[in-house]
Design a protein around this motif. Structure first.
Motif, PDB file in Angstrom:
ATOM      1  N   THR A 193      44.778  33.244  40.192  1.00 43.19           N
ATOM      2  CA  THR A 193      43.542  32.547  39.348  1.00 43.19           C
ATOM      3  C   THR A 193      42.783  31.828  40.322  1.00 43.19           C
ATOM      4  O   THR A 193      41.434  31.485  39.954  1.00 43.19           O
ATOM      5  CB  THR A 193      44.052  31.892  38.217  1.00 43.19           C
ATOM      6  OG1 THR A 193      44.760  30.404  38.904  1.00 43.19           O
ATOM      7  CG2 THR A 193      44.889  32.406  37.240  1.00 43.19           C
ATOM      8  N   GLY A 194      43.224  31.495  41.385  1.00 46.63           N
ATOM      9  CA  GLY A 194      42.599  30.491  42.296  1.00 46.63           C
ATOM     10  C   GLY A 194      42.522  29.106  41.894  1.00 46.63           C
ATOM     11  O   GLY A 194      41.944  28.252  42.680  1.00 46.63           O
TER      12      GLY A 194
ATOM     13  N   SER B 111      45.029  34.627  49.686  1.00 49.69           N
ATOM     14  CA  SER B 111      45.511  35.107  48.261  1.00 49.69           C
ATOM     15  C   SER B 111      45.429  36.685  48.051  1.00 49.69           C
ATOM     16  O   SER B 111      46.082  36.925  47.159  1.00 49.69           O
ATOM     17  CB  SER B 111      44.095  34.472  47.377  1.00 49.69           C
ATOM     18  OG  SER B 111      42.985  34.985  47.655  1.00 49.69           O
TER      19      SER B 111
ATOM     20  N   SER C 252      48.492  38.683  45.494  1.00 50.66           N
ATOM     21  CA  SER C 252      47.825  39.280  44.384  1.00 50.66           C
ATOM     22  C   SER C 252      47.256  40.769  44.244  1.00 50.66           C
ATOM     23  O   SER C 252      46.653  41.124  43.443  1.00 50.66           O
ATOM     24  CB  SER C 252      46.568  38.498  44.162  1.00 50.66           C
ATOM     25  OG  SER C 252      45.601  38.763  45.057  1.00 50.66           O
TER      26      SER C 252
ATOM     27  N   THR D  36      40.764  35.714  45.848  1.00 49.93           N
ATOM     28  CA  THR D  36      40.380  34.776  44.872  1.00 49.93           C
ATOM     29  C   THR D  36      40.126  33.562  45.353  1.00 49.93           C
ATOM     30  O   THR D  36      40.682  33.008  46.169  1.00 49.93           O
ATOM     31  CB  THR D  36      41.425  34.626  43.895  1.00 49.93           C
ATOM     32  OG1 THR D  36      41.980  35.742  43.262  1.00 49.93           O
ATOM     33  CG2 THR D  36      41.015  33.601  42.707  1.00 49.93           C
TER      34      THR D  36
ATOM     35  N   PRO E  75      37.303  31.933  37.456  1.00 54.20           N
ATOM     36  CA  PRO E  75      37.812  32.558  38.937  1.00 54.20           C
ATOM     37  C   PRO E  75      36.900  33.486  39.510  1.00 54.20           C
ATOM     38  O   PRO E  75      36.245  34.368  38.593  1.00 54.20           O
ATOM     39  CB  PRO E  75      39.136  33.158  38.684  1.00 54.20           C
ATOM     40  CG  PRO E  75      39.783  32.674  37.356  1.00 54.20           C
ATOM     41  CD  PRO E  75      38.569  32.375  36.518  1.00 54.20           C
ATOM     42  N   GLN E  76      36.395  33.225  40.677  1.00 58.63           N
ATOM     43  CA  GLN E  76      35.717  34.196  41.397  1.00 58.63           C
ATOM     44  C   GLN E  76      36.384  35.319  42.170  1.00 58.63           C
ATOM     45  O   GLN E  76      37.149  34.976  43.376  1.00 58.63           O
ATOM     46  CB  GLN E  76      34.411  33.584  42.293  1.00 58.63           C
ATOM     47  CG  GLN E  76      33.712  32.665  41.527  1.00 58.63           C
ATOM     48  CD  GLN E  76      32.868  33.336  40.434  1.00 58.63           C
ATOM     49  OE1 GLN E  76      32.169  34.169  40.882  1.00 58.63           O
ATOM     50  NE2 GLN E  76      32.966  32.795  39.169  1.00 58.63           N
ATOM     51  N   GLN E  77      36.490  36.560  42.062  1.00 58.67           N
ATOM     52  CA  GLN E  77      37.628  37.554  42.429  1.00 58.67           C
ATOM     53  C   GLN E  77      36.741  38.697  43.061  1.00 58.67           C
ATOM     54  O   GLN E  77      35.711  39.060  42.444  1.00 58.67           O
ATOM     55  CB  GLN E  77      38.572  37.978  41.668  1.00 58.67           C
ATOM     56  CG  GLN E  77      39.630  36.881  41.172  1.00 58.67           C
ATOM     57  CD  GLN E  77      40.385  36.992  40.146  1.00 58.67           C
ATOM     58  OE1 GLN E  77      40.158  37.869  39.105  1.00 58.67           O
ATOM     59  NE2 GLN E  77      41.519  36.591  40.020  1.00 58.67           N
TER      60      GLN E  77
END
Length: 756
Positions: A432-433, A570, A574, A579, A600-602
């Motif tokens: 999720t960061g 990350s 993942s 993330t 979250p920015q992914q």
């Protein structure tokens, strides 16, 4: 009879005239008083706030920082003030306040006629007695007195009476007493009953006991005099007076008074200020980010929200337990490591400064003391004399209080403080960061520089290598393929083969090369994938820092922040998804209205198969490589993957590791890179940084409430096969001419370095 009338008539007429004059004067005074009240009411004798302002005071309300579980970890304020509802305050507090300050509160209409008329009697008896009701005190709190003197005080008092009557006509009694408790000042510059309860007893106002309520209300008579932290004896006496008043007005029985007045005051003091409290470095970074966010957040009146005045509620991702464990882990390791560091010969005897007078002078000139003396037009020679004089001072120390009071010269204090090792430690959820813990240094009181911040960059050393290996694997290189450890030729950049160490190992598999962090193997792999392609890939992984496109890029000579590195790593646990770390979930206004949310920015960087291959390669670092002490010395169980890193001559030590549920990174070094460990055994990443990670994870694994499972496994993609790709061919062995240290990346000697 006629004579009698002539005799008495003039006297009667005089009496009647006197009575008429008296009544005229009385009516005139009444009229003038009414006129005066009207002039005060309409603001003709000074500013009179509107009812809207009285109902919704513009007093600066502190913004609160809340952890993921709702625990408050800090405030931003001009005045340390917060508000709560009537139902959120214990009856014990209300009863103590009414018994002490205004027993007839529910009987009068803002002005207590009995109390006011009794003032002359008390004055005649030389006794002090306050006549202000809670409503009048509220008016005074909302709009503090200005330019108060013997001439203006009657008008100020009238103004407060008018405001009190307005408040009584427009608000309920419960609203008035709640508003009063939300605005009144307590000891230690704390405003409002909620902040006072949290500060002195670490509990919300609804949970305050009778004796605690008496302590809090007792402070109102004298914030400094009855401060329970500074003056416990006087505070106890005042508390007992409040308890006796509660008995007088039937809020307490005689038996309760006998018990409560014998109790000691037990504080659970938690003043959340700039330096103290949990996560001070995090709060410092958060403050700047929220201030920036507020530039785009508009209030109904069109103005921007103010983090210091508008009572924002800032919800963060910080896990209060992990933050505590992270701070403990840093303290535990750094206290021991500092002993090793300062025991080095030239540091122990101070001779190191003979070679670094320039650094010492820079420290002197950057100090506040130097600037102050310079502003006083003191000569350079006289300033240095002042700096040589021993004085009493408080400096940092690795003890329970984290300071020590001593006598030393300012010059010696600069030498002393510059030789402290610093640390940065960041923990996040790789999926999720969400940032779970943030420790930016060893002590915020003495060292405010944050070593986690995205703007704080240090050479990353071998922690950059996983991105090089990842690029190779993603382009078909096999983890079981063979890599050369011979010095590598880069004719476009340098005259001679680049020998960064490790050539004695001969040809090795990629698994061995990353596990042992062999530098020449990394140079060989970089040559295969291309320097430009490698640097571009690092940027694709979320690294925004500048990286020169030179051979040493693969060895981590670039300055990059710990914050960026964790984001880049990350993608491994993942399944290939990068993330960005983030630490704010939402921001609300003082009334609970949502102003902004954060998600979250992914983005996908690599496929799940490549990600899992990298996990296996980096597990080798822990199980039989440079990070093996994670198992052998610290006995940390479960699936762990990671990478150590050390820069030139041990100036920076790194370790970034992850489990199936968490990722964390540690950096250790001096703020001035000149000062470093002389021994690689003590200064390399596995010795100087990895222990922080281990101490933290030991605590996390022991806390079952965190639901971090030691038996959790990294997820293997369907149909996974580790060594099916084409193996990397070996180029043969070229005799080694360099230092074989695995953790010594650095560029080659300057005379060999030629950039095109």
């Amino acid at each position: 009879m006629k004579n009698e009338a002539n005799i008495t008539g003039p006297k009667d007429r005089k009496r009647k005239r006197s009575v008429r004059i008296l009544w005229y004067t009385f009516y005139l005074l009444i009229g003038l008083f009414v006129l005066l009240i009207a002039m005060v009411n309409f603001g003709m004798l000074g500013y009179m706030p509107s009812m809207a302002e009285l109902e919704n005071p513009s007093s600066a309300i502190s913004s609160e920082v809340l952890a993921a579980d709702g625990t408050m970890v800090g405030r931003y304020y001009v005045q340390d003030r917060s508000t709560c509802k009537h139902s959120e305050i214990s009856d014990n507090i209300y009863n103590a306040l009414l018994a002490t300050e205004d027993a007839r509160f529910y009987e009068h209409s803002g002005i207590d006629a009995y109390g006011t008329l009794a003032i002359p009697i008390y004055l005649a008896l030389h006794k002090k007695r306050g006549s202000s009701t809670i409503t009048q005190q509220l008016a005074k709190n909302l709009f503090p007195r200005k330019n108060e003197n013997v001439f203006t005080i009657p008008f100020i008092k009238l103004k407060e009476w008018v405001m009190a009557v307005k408040l009584e006509r427009n608000l309920t009694k419960d609203e008035i007493i709640t508003l009063y408790l939300n605005t009144v000042p307590f000891s230690d510059n704390v405003y409002g009953i909620r902040n006072a309860s949290l500060t002195f007893f670490n509990k919300t106002p609804d949970k305050v006991t009778v004796d605690e309520a008496a302590v809090l209300i007792g402070m109102l008579k004298g914030n400094t005099l009855y401060n329970p932290r500074r003056n416990p004896r006087l505070a106890t006496e005042r508390r007992n007076t409040v308890i006796e008043q509660m008995n007088k007005y039937d809020y307490l029985s005689n038996d309760s008074v006998a018990i409560l007045t014998k109790l000691p005051i037990k504080l659970d003091y938690r003043k959340l200020d700039y330096h103290e409290g949990m996560a001070p470095y995090f709060r410092q970074v958060l403050e700047l980010q929220v201030k920036d966010i507020c530039k785009d957040l508009k209030k109904p009146d069109g103005s921007n929200y103010d983090i210091y005045k508008d009572g924002l509620k800032i919800y963060t991702t910080i896990d209060i337990r992990m933050q505590h464990y992270a701070e403990e882990a840093v303290d535990e390791h750094m206290a021991e490591l500092q002993k090793e560091f300062i025991s080095q010969g030239s540091y122990r005897d101070g001779s190191v400064w003979q070679k670094h007078q320039d650094i010492l002078m820079q420290g002197i000139k950057q100090s506040d003391r130097y600037q102050m003396l310079k502003d006083e037009d003191m000569s350079e020679a006289d300033i240095m004399k002042e700096f040589a004089k021993p004085i009493k001072m408080r400096v940092f120390g690795w003890n329970r209080s984290k300071y020590k009071d001593t006598v030393m010269s300012p010059i010696d204090s600069i030498k002393y403080m510059k030789l402290f090792l610093q640390a940065g430690f960041l923990v996040m959820d790789p999926f999720t960061g969400e940032v779970k813990a943030w420790v930016g240094g060893i002590d915020h009181t003495f060292f405010q520089f944050d070593h986690v911040n995205i703007n704080t960059k240090r050479q990353v050393g071998s922690t950059i290598k996983p991105m090089l290996y990842c690029l190779a694997v993603d382009n078909g290189f096999s983890p079981c393929g063979i890599l050369s450890t011979a010095p590598q030729d880069f004719p476009e950049y340098m005259k001679h083969p680049y020998d960064a160490g490790g050539s004695k190992k001969g040809d090795v598999t990629m698994q061995t090369a990353i596990a042992l962090s062999l530098n020449n193997a990394a140079l060989y792999l970089e040559k295969q994938v291309g320097i430009n392609a490698f640097v571009d890939f690092v940027h694709k992984c979320g690294i925004t820092s500048n990286i020169d496109k030179v051979p040493a890029a693969a060895l981590g000579v670039a300055d990059i922040s710990l914050y960026e590195m964790l984001g880049a790593y990350s993608m491994f646990p993942s399944g290939g998804i990068h993330t960005d770390p983030f630490f704010i979930t939402k921001i609300e206004d003082k009334n609970g209205m949502l102003l902004k949310t954060f998600t979250p920015q992914q983005k996908e960087i690599i496929n799940p198969t490549t990600a899992y291959k990298m996990v296996l390669l980096m597990q080798g670092v822990i199980d039989h490589g440079t990070g093996v002490r994670m198992r052998t010395r610290y006995n940390i169980k479960g699936d762990i993957a990671g990478k150590t890193g050390t820069t030139n001559r041990q100036a920076d030590a790194w370790f970034i590791g992850y489990t199936p549920q968490l990722i964390a990174g540690a950096w250790v070094g001096c703020d001035d890179r000149t000062f470093r460990f002389g021994s690689q055994a003590l200064g390399q990443g596995s010795a100087a940084a990895l222990p922080i990670w281990a101490y933290f994870m030991r605590r996390v694994n022991a806390d079952r409430t965190l639901n971090i499972k030691t038996d959790a496994k990294f997820k293997m993609p369907d149909g996974f096969s580790n060594c099916e790709s084409t193996e990397v061919p070996s180029t043969g062995g070229i005799p080694s001419t360099g230092n074989p240290d695995e953790e010594e990346p650095g560029p080659p000697p300057s005379n060999d370095w030629e950039q095109p």
